[in-house]
Enzyme design. Structure first.
Site, short mmCIF file in Angstrom:
data_model
loop_
_atom_site.label_atom_id
_atom_site.label_comp_id
_atom_site.label_asym_id
_atom_site.label_seq_id
_atom_site.Cartn_x
_atom_site.Cartn_y
_atom_site.Cartn_z
N HIS A 253 4.42 -9.40 12.11
CA HIS A 253 3.20 -9.44 10.89
C HIS A 253 2.80 -10.80 10.91
O HIS A 253 3.52 -11.88 10.92
CB HIS A 253 3.91 -9.24 9.42
CG HIS A 253 2.75 -8.78 8.69
ND1 HIS A 253 1.92 -9.78 7.95
CD2 HIS A 253 2.31 -7.52 7.92
CE1 HIS A 253 1.19 -9.12 7.19
NE2 HIS A 253 1.06 -7.76 7.18
N ARG A 273 -6.11 -10.82 3.08
CA ARG A 273 -7.26 -10.73 4.01
C ARG A 273 -7.96 -9.76 3.91
O ARG A 273 -9.35 -9.97 4.00
CB ARG A 273 -6.83 -10.83 5.43
CG ARG A 273 -6.21 -12.20 5.70
CD ARG A 273 -5.49 -12.18 7.29
NE ARG A 273 -4.17 -11.50 7.19
CZ ARG A 273 -3.76 -10.48 8.19
NH1 ARG A 273 -4.44 -10.33 9.06
NH2 ARG A 273 -2.61 -9.84 7.97
#
Lengths: 637, 252
Positions: A253, A273
């Site tokens: 990740h 994000r």
């Protein structure tokens, strides 16, 4: 020899996370008695760690969304190595699975017109993730837990016993799946488990076992995964004759915490994000614009201005590159840090404070706000976070039939969730894990129940071989008989260093060869593990039993990674940096043959023509060989 | 920035046990759980600790740090006085299995007594419509990670084993409120809360709220409103009459 209690259930589900509980619910609804084996307490499984959401094309936020678009995104994210049929079923069934959770009491965040809200995420063309702030996994596990309890309440009314239909064996670890018979008639006959609380053993007779044990991340030093993620199901399947595919694909990740050291690897949700967070390097540059790969150029913005406009006008602007699939972002961060443009603690900056107001951040990302405040003294409403890649997920897993989840080569074995391989290809999109658990957990329960019915009529319920039980018990108690052996924690730490440093985000032949040698050495050393204390709640002993599984699965990862000579998704070779259409057609399959681990190539099944028409030929040309495209083209005519 | 700390850890099983001293290194940024893991890996492989995520999300590592009920994964070492011993004991309200691990079955047994969510008949999955404002109230309670610190702390059962039979504890009563405030739930659990789950035992001292790692306002937002709803029901003559002749069964 040690005593054990013998029990009998129609279906044994190993694992009590999203996939395991969903499987247990459908098996019970099909009228079967179900044992759910959980290494932890009920409701604590790793699913609670999932933050961002559940991907399902309900089209509540953007009406253009549908299963075909979700399917296309999933295949793109996996760089076309996915089992297309699994990706198709997943995209088609995910919305119903989410709505079903709602009918069991889940409370998702809402749109203005009262539907389930959906958020943007990496690699998803439209806002698609059903969510509850940034604690979606908790909502899912609690809803499934409460549904299990609801079924137990029904059973109580009918029988006077809450556990007559589903029994959750909390803090109870399975060490062995028993097989009985020969050749085509070799079938699952039961499992051996021990209660972690008492150290006492139970043997459960059953004809159908569902593996839903999650992943392998605890074999890596920097990981978002908990202690439970020791690859139990992967190893159990291998040991009873099953096969693993795609084990070289491990997802790092892009955003884990990097400081303080004690929380290094802890997940920072992709929602940061999705909700507008930007990544910058030490020079203040939004570096993701420099890392948009050729295959994604047409879908991602070239300039900061366009990327910024996308948040308010997604139909007329391309997406910001911070929302590229995870493998791309993780590699980019890794490259920035290596080039000397990292943050003080070896990460990059992720900043949401400049785009969202403090109260909005606290409402949309409450766990992140707390996590940084309490563990790092950072207020994310005022300042950027420092983040870097962390081992998060394994795309590889048990090779299964896409429709029934039946494990290839093992009669009576089923597998769902992270422990199963195929759906995500070489890289999983965020949000596709929770939907995977629901879609294939449900199928696993249904088809395991169907197998139990067939077993009843066809006499497929073989007895467990008593000698196998004796051997398995002897093996499990062996650490108590050793004196002066090794400390299991030392071995685990060494394995985590090896996997992190040598089989991590960027790989080379030389380093993986070294890793395999180290894994061999560690495998020799675990023959002499020492256990102090007694059998009741003894984590040292429990770890001694987990370690052989961790080592076996780590070996699969290293061996498959060494074999695949290209870079794709969660497998990046410094010595073979390009994606190669030849390798797109190849799954690497791990099996144990006569005690030896073997890796073999197997051709991927080609997508059907109607699915292939969802992509334009130029895009397919980036992934497929000319010969494949020719065949597909002819099929379309 | 490392230093050596003295940890006094309760070790033993069932009723028998005592505090034992361990001296170990502590590094910058560490939490109590990190230090216990170091002791476990280096000194006492069989030290029993229950934990999972080490991120404050699963609610497994509840214990008492210097007498205060805490999640060990969220207790920073720099929040404790340096140079003084750190005492770690198991949750006091539940029976000890071994060392820092307790038997929390009580909480699961009580949770099972709350009837599940019941949607309106005929409402199909996919047809649910609720506003954010309406779901927010129950969402606060669904943040609960079931660490059982509130159950451990509530004075109605802490040191009062005899009350456990009659009192389900704040976590379970909060679940009743959560369902009561669910915009689409159709079942009435208020009488159950009062008669079977022991709502009356709560005298709103807010101990549960103080220890909640999720900062849920358990007393103010869940327990007091539930008490008010039950009281309204019980003492409002119109509602009382309505309930007797069964015309206002679902009245708020």
């Amino acid at each position: 020899m040690s005593d054990y209690v013998k029990l009998s259930y129609d279906v044994v589900v190993i694992g009590a996370g999203g996939a395991g509980l969903r499987a247990a619910i459908s098996a019970r609804e099909a009228g079967k008695t179900v044992a759910v084996m959980s290494k932890s307490l009920f409701g604590k499984a790793h699913t609670v760690m999932a933050e961002g959401g559940i991907a399902a094309s309900m089209a509540n936020v953007n009406p253009k969304d549908n299963w075909q678009v979700h399917f296309r995104d999933t295949m793109r994210g996996g760089k076309f190595l996915n089992n297309y049929r699994m990706a198709e079923l997943h995209a088609k069934e995910a919305p119903d699975c989410v709505w079903e959770l709602e009918s069991w009491g889940a409370l998702f965040d809402r749109t203005k017109d009262g539907r389930i809200s959906q958020r943007n995420f990496g690699g998803h063309e439209y806002p698609r993730l059903a969510h509850v702030g940034d604690r979606t996994g908790l909502e899912m596990i609690r809803t499934l837990q409460q549904k299990v309890v609801a079924l137990q309440q029904q059973d109580f009314k009918a029988t006077g016993d809450y556990e007559s239909g589903i029994r959750v064996f909390a803090e109870c670890t399975v060490t062995k799946i028993f097989m009985t018979g020969e050749g085509d008639n070799r079938r699952v006959s039961g499992v051996l488990a021990y209660w972690r609380t008492t150290g006492e053993f139970i043997v459960i007779e059953t004809s159908a076992v569902v593996i839903a044990t999650g992943g392998i991340g605890k074999s890596f030093k920097v990981t978002s995964n908990s202690w439970e993620y020791t690859g139990d199901g992967h190893a159990l399947a291998l040991e009873c004759g099953g096969s693993l595919i795609n084990m070289e694909f491990v997802q790092f990740h892009p955003t884990g915490m990097v400081w303080p050291p004690s929380v290094r690897g802890l997940l920072v949700t992709e929602s940061v994000r999705g909700d507008g967070g930007v990544l910058t390097n030490s020079e203040g540059r939004r570096f993701m614009f420099d890392y948009i790969p050729e295959v994604f150029k047409s879908q991602y913005a070239d300039t900061e201005e366009e990327a910024d406009r996308w948040y308010t006008d997604p139909d007329n602007n391309k997406r910001p590159p911070e929302l590229l699939p995870r493998d791309e972002v993780a590699r980019a961060i890794n490259a920035e840090v290596k080039a000397g443009r990292g943050s003080p603690h070896g990460g990059v900056y992720l900043d949401v404070s400049k785009r969202l107001a403090p109260d909005v951040i606290k409402a949309k990302l409450p766990s992140m706000w707390h996590q940084f405040k309490e563990l790092a003294d950072v207020d994310i409403t005022q300042e950027p976070m420092e983040v870097g890649p962390t081992c998060h997920y394994v795309m590889g897993g048990v090779e299964v039939d896409p429709d029934t989840t039946a494990a290839v080569g093992v009669n009576g074995l089923f597998c769902a969730g992270e422990a199963a391989g195929g759906l995500h290809g070489s890289n999983r999109l965020g949000g596709n894990s929770l939907s995977d658990l629901l879609v294939f957990g449900r199928r696993a329960g249904i088809y395991a129940a169907e197998y139990v019915d067939a077993a009843a009529t066809k006499g497929w319920r073989p007895a467990i071989n008593e000698n196998d039980v004796t051997d398995a018990l002897e093996w499990a108690l062996k650490p108590f008989t050793m004196t002066g052996g090794e400390n299991p924690y030392t071995i685990q730490h060494e394995l985590q260093e090896v996997m992190n440093d040598l089989v991590g985000i960027i790989r080379t032949e030389h380093e993986m060869t070294l890793a395999l040698k180290s894994i061999e050495d560690l495998t020799m050393r675990i023959a002499f593990l020492n256990t102090t204390g007694g059998r009741s709640y003894n984590p040292g002993w429990n770890l001694a039993l987990d370690l052989p599984k961790q080592l076996l699965v780590s070996k699969c990862i290293a061996l498959a990674a060494l074999t695949r000579q290209e870079s794709r998704g969660g497998h990046t070779r410094d010595d073979f940096p390009m994606m190669d259409p030849y390798w797109r057609k190849v799954n690497l399959v791990c099996t144990v043959d006569d005690g030896e681990l073997v890796v073999e190539k197997k051709s991927l099944v080609s997508m059907t023509n109607d699915l292939q028409t969802l992509f334009d030929e130029v895009e397919l040309g980036k992934y497929m060989t000319a010969a494949e495209l020719d065949t597909a083209g002819q099929g379309q005519k | 920035m490392s230093y050596t700390a003295l940890f006094r850890i309760w070790r033993g099983d069932k009723g028998e046990g005592s505090l034992q001293d361990y001296s170990t290194q502590v590094n910058e940024g560490e939490v109590v759980l990190d230090v216990l893991h170091r002791i476990q890996a280096e000194q006492e492989n069989d030290l029993a600790i229950r934990w999972n995520c080490k991120a404050g999300k699963c609610g497994s590592c509840s214990a008492e740090v210097n007498g205060k009920p805490r999640l060990m994964c969220l207790t920073r070492m720099n929040s404790l006085p340096e140079g003084e011993p750190v005492t770690i004991t198991p949750l006091r309200t539940f029976p000890v299995i071994r060392d820092l691990v307790t038997d929390v079955t009580y909480n699961y047994v009580k949770a099972r007594e709350v009837p599940a969510f019941r949607p309106p008949e005929g409402l199909k999955p996919g047809e649910y419509r609720m506003t954010q404002e309406d779901v927010s109230r129950s969402q606060e309670f669904r943040k609960c990670i079931e660490c059982f610190l509130c159950q451990n702390t509530c004075h109605a059962v802490r040191d009062h084993e005899e009350n456990k039979k009659y009192f389900a504890g704040p976590r379970v009563l909060m679940r009743v409120t959560e369902l009561d405030m669910h915009p689409l739930d159709t079942l009435d659990r208020q009488e159950l809360a009062q008669e079977e789950l022991g709502l009356g035992y709560c005298n709103i001292t807010k101990c549960c709220t103080q220890v909640c790692p999720e900062h849920i306002k358990i007393t103010d937002n869940a327990l007091i409103p539930l008490k008010e709803r039950v009281a309204d029901r019980k003492y409002d003559p119109l509602l009382w009459l309505g309930s007797k002749i069964k015309v206002r069964k679902d009245a708020d």
